[in-house]
Design an enzyme around this catalytic site. Structure first.
Site, PDB file in Angstrom:
ATOM      1  N   LYS A 105    -112.504  11.363 -11.549  1.00  0.00           N
ATOM      2  CA  LYS A 105    -112.817  12.612 -12.262  1.00  0.00           C
ATOM      3  C   LYS A 105    -114.324  12.829 -12.254  1.00  0.00           C
ATOM      4  CE  LYS A 105    -111.865  14.783 -16.795  1.00  0.00           C
ATOM      5  NZ  LYS A 105    -111.236  14.604 -18.113  1.00  0.00           N
ATOM      6  N   SER A 148    -107.719  18.218 -19.331  1.00  0.00           N
ATOM      7  CA  SER A 148    -108.794  18.571 -18.429  1.00  0.00           C
ATOM      8  C   SER A 148    -108.798  17.778 -17.131  1.00  0.00           C
ATOM      9  CB  SER A 148    -110.133  18.379 -19.133  1.00  0.00           C
ATOM     10  OG  SER A 148    -110.356  17.003 -19.430  1.00  0.00           O
ATOM     11  N   SER A 160    -106.301  14.851 -22.450  1.00  0.00           N
ATOM     12  CA  SER A 160    -106.652  15.177 -21.063  1.00  0.00           C
ATOM     13  C   SER A 160    -106.197  14.209 -19.993  1.00  0.00           C
ATOM     14  CB  SER A 160    -108.158  15.348 -20.940  1.00  0.00           C
ATOM     15  OG  SER A 160    -108.508  16.619 -21.385  1.00  0.00           O
TER      16      SER A 160
HETATM   17  N1  GLN Z   1    -107.265  20.147 -24.130  1.00  0.00           N
HETATM   18  C1  GLN Z   1    -108.101  19.536 -25.129  1.00  0.00           C
HETATM   19  C2  GLN Z   1    -109.372  20.312 -25.280  1.00  0.00           C
HETATM   20  O1  GLN Z   1    -109.507  21.285 -24.653  1.00  0.00           O
HETATM   21  C3  GLN Z   1    -108.363  18.108 -24.779  1.00  0.00           C
HETATM   22  C4  GLN Z   1    -109.387  17.934 -23.745  1.00  0.00           C
HETATM   23  C5  GLN Z   1    -109.657  16.516 -23.431  1.00  0.00           C
HETATM   24  O2  GLN Z   1    -108.888  15.622 -23.802  1.00  0.00           O
HETATM   25  N2  GLN Z   1    -110.791  16.288 -22.782  1.00  0.00           N
HETATM   26  O3  GLN Z   1    -110.224  19.970 -26.035  1.00  0.00           O
END
Ligand code: GLN
Length: 486
Positions: free
Chosen positions: A76, A153, A177
């Site tokens: 990532k 994400s 995420s």
């Molecule tokens: N979807 C969640 C957010 O937008 C979690 C994102 C994440 O875990 N980095 O904050």
């Protein structure tokens, strides 16, 4: 015939070590496939030539002591990689080449893995669909009549694992995420206990929630990767004083006698029948494996999402203050210093990131701090207390990972609230700092994968992995997409 890229990480490494496959063949298999899969938009930065060179060198120096020897491995784009562009999928960091390597990725290379490139994600890991990336959305290898999001994400990571563009990967999970995109793509994603893996060198989103973790084709691969990336790091003050464990060697599918909790509050309004059926199927399965099922209560669950969307933006607004046009990547000109800051931040950040900075700054501002931020922190403690109480009588907790299967690209972009609802079943775990895994458990009526989540006690990743392994072995989930994008 099984192609090299279809092998699990574990099997691939075995075959490399026994000289059945050369490192070069392994890397070439992934590179060729990644090159034919540009449409999925998983890669932001490709280091294919460098990977092929390294593999060539590795081919005649097989080192069987290294746990990931010869594994082609994309990560990532939130992990800093020395000398290689690291952007967090933001215009703000375009062209940024770190002078240092994150602890987690350096552990991968120390064990002989081979960097293939950097994977697309939501901008600064803020999102649930990978649509907030400055480098464009990622496409899920599963589709119905439309292109679907891979979740976020870590969407580029999840699609890349599912579509076999990397042998495995590491993602980060602040509110879901790793687990939500794993669920959307039929792959395995593990968020470790907060403090288990070093955060050093990972672009920060919300520091009290962020954790790195494995994203893999199966549970055994996740246990192997956990073994590599975990462990105390003196460069991260929140890293726990717990040494690496041999998770993969202790992996067992014998979970007889395990007590598994079913939290009634996770049956949220509007949850589809298919998800509830999947959950029931999971409950019946673990019963048949000799586990004891207990209904439990996590009464503050309904406050988790609102608390998360105060705490995470608050921390983000503070972490992202460093992007000022002076120290990193992008700079927009201005007539004086203040205007340069303003222009840089206006043009460098995308809409979702700006929304979070605004919310975060608001909830931390004097007069609102007590009403929002402090209150959310108190709620966070109550959520943690709920789990502590539940874990007095159970070993793990079984829930669905997400309230729905993957949705179409564009379907939720203009509706942040419904986008945030994706995280309703994953954020409580982050607020409590616990380990949790998502494993593919079945398909919905459109043939889209659905995941089940297992939550464990702090630092009890082993039980979570064993429980997941046992379910996986019984379900025997098989990916069922065609390579339609080639
Ligand atoms: N979807 C969640 C957010 O937008 C979690 C994102 C994440 O875990 N980095 O904050």
């Amino acid at each position: 015939m099984t192609e090299i890229y279809q092998l699990t990480l574990y099997d691939l490494i075995e075959k490399i070590k026994s000289k059945e496959i050369s490192c070069e063949e392994a890397t070439k298999s992934y590179v060729d496939r990644a090159k034919k899969s540009q449409k999925l938009n998983c890669f932001i930065e490709e280091t294919f030539d460098q990977a092929l060179d390294k593999a060539k060198n590795q081919s005649d120096k097989i080192d069987t002591s290294k746990k990931l020897f010869g594994a082609p491995f994309a990560v990532k784009d939130l992990f800093c990689t020395k000398g290689i562009q690291t952007t967090a999928s933001s215009k703000m960091l375009e062209g940024f080449k770190p002078e240092y390597e994150s602890t987690v990725t350096s552990k991968l290379w120390d064990e002989g893995a081979n960097l293939l490139g950097k994977l697309n994600c939501d901008e600064y890991a803020m999102g649930s669909s990978n649509e907030t990336s400055y480098f464009g959305n990622v496409i899920n290898p599963y589709r119905n009549d439309k292109d679907l999001v891979p979740g976020g994400s870590s969407g580029g990571s999840a699609s890349a694992v599912a579509a076999h563009l990397t042998s495995a990967t590491v993602g980060t999970d602040t509110g879901g995420s790793i687990r939500q995109p794993a669920s959307f793509t039929g792959t395995v994603g593990l968020k470790p206990t907060y403090g288990r893996c070093s955060r050093w060198g990972i672009v920060a989103f919300a520091s009290s929630l962020d954790q790195a973790g494995p994203m893999t084709k199966d549970v055994r691969d996740a246990s192997l990767l956990m073994e590599v990336i975990s462990g105390h790091d003196k460069k991260d003050s929140t890293s726990a004083q717990i040494e690496q464990e041999a998770f993969s060697q202790k992996l067992t599918k014998d979970i007889k006698g395990l007590k598994i909790g079913i939290p009634k509050e996770y049956k949220i309004d509007g949850m589809s029948k298919e998800i509830i059926d999947l959950w029931d199927k999971g409950i019946e399965l673990v019963k048949s494996l000799g586990c004891e099922i207990k209904e439990i209560s996590l009464p503050h669950t309904k406050y988790a999402l609102p608390a998360y969307y105060i705490i995470a933006p608050a921390e983000a607004s503070s972490n992202l203050a460093r992007y000022d046009g002076v120290r990193y990547g992008f700079r927009a000109e201005g007539k004086d210093l203040i205007e340069m800051y303003e222009n840089t931040r206006s043009l460098g950040f995308g809409d979702e990131v700006k929304r979070r900075i605004l919310i975060g700054t608001y909830v931390l501002s004097s007069g609102y701090y007590d009403a929002y931020y402090l209150k959310a922190q108190k709620v966070r403690r109550l959520i943690k207390n709920d789990f502590d109480e539940a874990f007095k009588s159970v070993d793990t907790i079984l829930t669905p990972t997400t309230p729905s299967a993957a949705f179409a690209i564009g379907e939720n972009v203009d509706d942040p609230i419904s986008m945030y609802l994706n995280d309703v079943l994953t954020v409580p775990v982050n607020l409590a700092g616990l380990p949790a895994i998502s494993i593919p458990a079945g398909y919905d009526q459109n043939n889209l994968p659905l995941g089940l989540q297992l939550i464990g006690k702090s630092f009890d990743e082993q039980t979570v992995l064993n429980n997941a392994f046992a379910i996986e072995q019984s379900i025997n989930f098989k990916p069922n997409f065609k390579d339609w994008w080639m």
